[in-house]
Every structure is written in C-alpha cells, then in structure tokens.
Design a protein around this motif. Structure first.
Motif, PDB file in Angstrom:
ATOM      1  N   LYS A  92      -2.307  -4.715 -11.032  1.00 45.55           N
ATOM      2  CA  LYS A  92      -2.545  -3.676 -12.032  1.00 45.55           C
ATOM      3  C   LYS A  92      -3.917  -3.026 -11.857  1.00 45.55           C
ATOM      4  O   LYS A  92      -4.072  -1.818 -12.049  1.00 45.55           O
ATOM      5  CB  LYS A  92      -2.412  -4.270 -13.435  1.00 45.55           C
ATOM      6  CG  LYS A  92      -2.274  -3.214 -14.541  1.00 45.55           C
ATOM      7  CD  LYS A  92      -1.771  -3.826 -15.819  1.00 45.55           C
ATOM      8  CE  LYS A  92      -1.755  -2.848 -16.967  1.00 45.55           C
ATOM      9  NZ  LYS A  92      -1.026  -1.606 -16.683  1.00 45.55           N
ATOM     10  N   ASN A  93      -4.900  -3.830 -11.439  1.00 38.96           N
ATOM     11  CA  ASN A  93      -6.265  -3.318 -11.273  1.00 38.96           C
ATOM     12  C   ASN A  93      -6.458  -2.512  -9.982  1.00 38.96           C
ATOM     13  O   ASN A  93      -7.432  -1.785  -9.836  1.00 38.96           O
ATOM     14  CB  ASN A  93      -7.274  -4.471 -11.284  1.00 38.96           C
ATOM     15  CG  ASN A  93      -7.439  -5.070 -12.672  1.00 38.96           C
ATOM     16  OD1 ASN A  93      -7.083  -4.444 -13.669  1.00 38.96           O
ATOM     17  ND2 ASN A  93      -7.954  -6.283 -12.737  1.00 38.96           N
ATOM     18  N   ASN A  94      -5.525  -2.667  -9.034  1.00 39.82           N
ATOM     19  CA  ASN A  94      -5.732  -2.060  -7.714  1.00 39.82           C
ATOM     20  C   ASN A  94      -4.608  -1.122  -7.265  1.00 39.82           C
ATOM     21  O   ASN A  94      -4.629  -0.614  -6.147  1.00 39.82           O
ATOM     22  CB  ASN A  94      -5.929  -3.159  -6.664  1.00 39.82           C
ATOM     23  CG  ASN A  94      -7.198  -3.950  -6.892  1.00 39.82           C
ATOM     24  OD1 ASN A  94      -8.286  -3.482  -6.595  1.00 39.82           O
ATOM     25  ND2 ASN A  94      -7.067  -5.145  -7.447  1.00 39.82           N
ATOM     26  N   ILE A  95      -3.632  -0.937  -8.128  1.00 34.72           N
ATOM     27  CA  ILE A  95      -2.514  -0.023  -7.831  1.00 34.72           C
ATOM     28  C   ILE A  95      -2.529   1.112  -8.840  1.00 34.72           C
ATOM     29  O   ILE A  95      -2.620   0.858 -10.031  1.00 34.72           O
ATOM     30  CB  ILE A  95      -1.169  -0.785  -7.873  1.00 34.72           C
ATOM     31  CG1 ILE A  95      -0.994  -1.622  -6.596  1.00 34.72           C
ATOM     32  CG2 ILE A  95       0.000   0.157  -8.060  1.00 34.72           C
ATOM     33  CD1 ILE A  95       0.277  -2.442  -6.560  1.00 34.72           C
ATOM     34  N   PRO A  96      -2.424   2.383  -8.395  1.00 33.61           N
ATOM     35  CA  PRO A  96      -2.356   2.805  -6.989  1.00 33.61           C
ATOM     36  C   PRO A  96      -3.707   2.671  -6.296  1.00 33.61           C
ATOM     37  O   PRO A  96      -4.745   2.730  -6.948  1.00 33.61           O
ATOM     38  CB  PRO A  96      -1.923   4.271  -7.100  1.00 33.61           C
ATOM     39  CG  PRO A  96      -2.447   4.719  -8.429  1.00 33.61           C
ATOM     40  CD  PRO A  96      -2.352   3.530  -9.331  1.00 33.61           C
ATOM     41  N   GLY A  97      -3.660   2.504  -4.994  1.00 32.71           N
ATOM     42  CA  GLY A  97      -4.893   2.367  -4.234  1.00 32.71           C
ATOM     43  C   GLY A  97      -4.616   2.029  -2.788  1.00 32.71           C
ATOM     44  O   GLY A  97      -3.470   1.816  -2.386  1.00 32.71           O
ATOM     45  N   PRO A  98      -5.682   1.952  -1.972  1.00 34.01           N
ATOM     46  CA  PRO A  98      -5.539   1.763  -0.530  1.00 34.01           C
ATOM     47  C   PRO A  98      -5.321   0.301  -0.127  1.00 34.01           C
ATOM     48  O   PRO A  98      -6.084  -0.271   0.659  1.00 34.01           O
ATOM     49  CB  PRO A  98      -6.858   2.314   0.020  1.00 34.01           C
ATOM     50  CG  PRO A  98      -7.841   2.051  -1.074  1.00 34.01           C
ATOM     51  CD  PRO A  98      -7.091   2.179  -2.365  1.00 34.01           C
ATOM     52  N   PHE A  99      -4.304  -0.312  -0.709  1.00 38.69           N
ATOM     53  CA  PHE A  99      -3.998  -1.715  -0.438  1.00 38.69           C
ATOM     54  C   PHE A  99      -2.538  -1.882  -0.046  1.00 38.69           C
ATOM     55  O   PHE A  99      -1.668  -1.149  -0.518  1.00 38.69           O
ATOM     56  CB  PHE A  99      -4.240  -2.570  -1.691  1.00 38.69           C
ATOM     57  CG  PHE A  99      -5.666  -2.641  -2.131  1.00 38.69           C
ATOM     58  CD1 PHE A  99      -6.513  -3.604  -1.611  1.00 38.69           C
ATOM     59  CD2 PHE A  99      -6.164  -1.737  -3.057  1.00 38.69           C
ATOM     60  CE1 PHE A  99      -7.840  -3.671  -2.019  1.00 38.69           C
ATOM     61  CE2 PHE A  99      -7.479  -1.792  -3.465  1.00 38.69           C
ATOM     62  CZ  PHE A  99      -8.325  -2.761  -2.946  1.00 38.69           C
ATOM     63  N   THR A 100      -2.273  -2.872   0.804  1.00 34.85           N
ATOM     64  CA  THR A 100      -0.921  -3.367   1.040  1.00 34.85           C
ATOM     65  C   THR A 100      -0.917  -4.819   0.597  1.00 34.85           C
ATOM     66  O   THR A 100      -1.693  -5.630   1.117  1.00 34.85           O
ATOM     67  CB  THR A 100      -0.527  -3.270   2.532  1.00 34.85           C
ATOM     68  OG1 THR A 100      -0.613  -1.908   2.951  1.00 34.85           O
ATOM     69  CG2 THR A 100       0.885  -3.783   2.748  1.00 34.85           C
TER      70      THR A 100
END
Length: 203
Positions: A92-100
């Motif tokens: 929740k803290n990192n989506i959306p974002g540059p992570f897989t």
C-alpha cells in the motif's frame, strides 16, 4: 510493421488507448512506457500472445518470468495467496511505484503461468499502462526492453525501439524518452522484504 502511436502521460487520448486495448484483445503485442523503462506487453489471458512474447525474449514460456502489470491492488487476490498485514502495508505504501513485488502465487493463475510458485506484481506510477489495464479489464504480462549495448542497459528512445521491434510487435507507444533505470525487485515471499535488484524504487 508496428504502428507508432504518440500518447502522452499528461493527457492520454482515450481513442488511442482504445486502439491499444483492441490490439491486445486480438492477441497483439505492444511496447509501452512506464514509470521506469519501456516494456513489451500482451494480454495475460492470451496464450498465443504469451508464446510470441516468450519467443521475442528467446525463452520457453514455462521458464519465462514475465511481470504482471496491474492498475491497482484489486487484482492481487486473483494471482497471489493471502496477504498478511505487514506485506499489505508495504504494498500500500509503495504502489503505484517503480517496484516489482515477488509474491507467492495461488492456483488461479492464467494458463501461461500455471505451475509457477511465485509471480512478480507491478503497478507502474504512469497513466498509460494504468489506463490500458483498466480498459482491457485484466492485467497485462510484461518484460523489460533491454539493449545489447554494454553501457546503456535499457533502450530509452521510442523511435529506435520502434525500428528494432518493427516486425515483432503490433504497436509502439511513443511517449517521449523513457528512463534507463528499471524497477526495484522486492521479494515478499518470506514475510520480510528482500531486495533482489535495486532499481529506481527506494523502500
């Protein structure tokens, strides 16, 4: 020959997004921008398209590790096992974002993913892939476009990308120059986040 569509993040034209979605629905392959690098994608539920994607990457489909591109967290339960509170908080803290995020897979995976114990989930912070997934009604399978150049790891110029993949894909979305730093890959299967590849995203 690939069709080049100029679609920009700030104001994506719905008619052009609809054209992309129609291409995906008919088994086509696309090249699209994200919050990191340009990527290859297809409809996750189209087995023939998935096989074409694997062929381009010169890998057998059953051995391929294609990310699943979602537009929010709502698709997660379709592909992953139950998520505990701490894992959900990280997402929740990192989506959306540059992570897989690598997560444990459930048994309801699309045909091309059957038998896989883990899946890579990605929600780019970019309006174009988010709109494509939303209008398509399901996620797309995705893989990075790498460059053979030893210095430039990822291709950033959509015109050069279009030249290279002209006869391999159906649509190239030109959204201007992309970045050359990939997503950060985070393994969440053990309960504690483990960074497998440090990319653009900082946890």
């Amino acid at each position: 020959m690939a069709k080049i569509l100029k679609i920009y993040e700030n104001n994506p034209q719905e008619s052009l997004i609809a054209e992309v979605v129609k291409t995906l629905q008919s088994g086509g392959l696309i090249i699209y921008p994200s919050d990191t690098i340009y990527a290859l994608g297809c409809d996750i539920n189209n087995l023939k398209a998935m096989q074409k994607l694997a062929k381009i990457k010169d890998v057998k489909l059953e051995k391929a590790h294609f990310s699943i591109i979602c537009n929010d967290l709502s698709h997660l339960s379709n592909f992953t096992k139950d998520i505990n509170t701490s894992t959900f908080r990280i997402l929740k803290n990192n989506i959306p974002g540059p992570f897989t995020f690598i997560m444990e897979a459930n048994r309801d995976l699309p045909l091309a993913y059957k038998g896989k114990k883990t899946v890579g989930i990605r929600v780019p912070d970019h309006s174009i892939p988010q709109m494509i997934v939303e209008k398509l009604g399901n996620p797309i399978a995705s893989t990075s476009i790498r460059d053979e150049d030893e210095i430039i790891e990822y291709s950033t110029d959509p015109e050069l990308i279009a030249e290279k993949y002209d006869h391999l894909v159906d649509i190239v979305i030109d959204s201007g120059y992309g970045e050359n730093i990939a997503s950060t890959i985070v393994d969440l299967t053990s309960g504690e986040p483990e960074i497998l590849r440090q990319g653009k995203g900082i946890l």
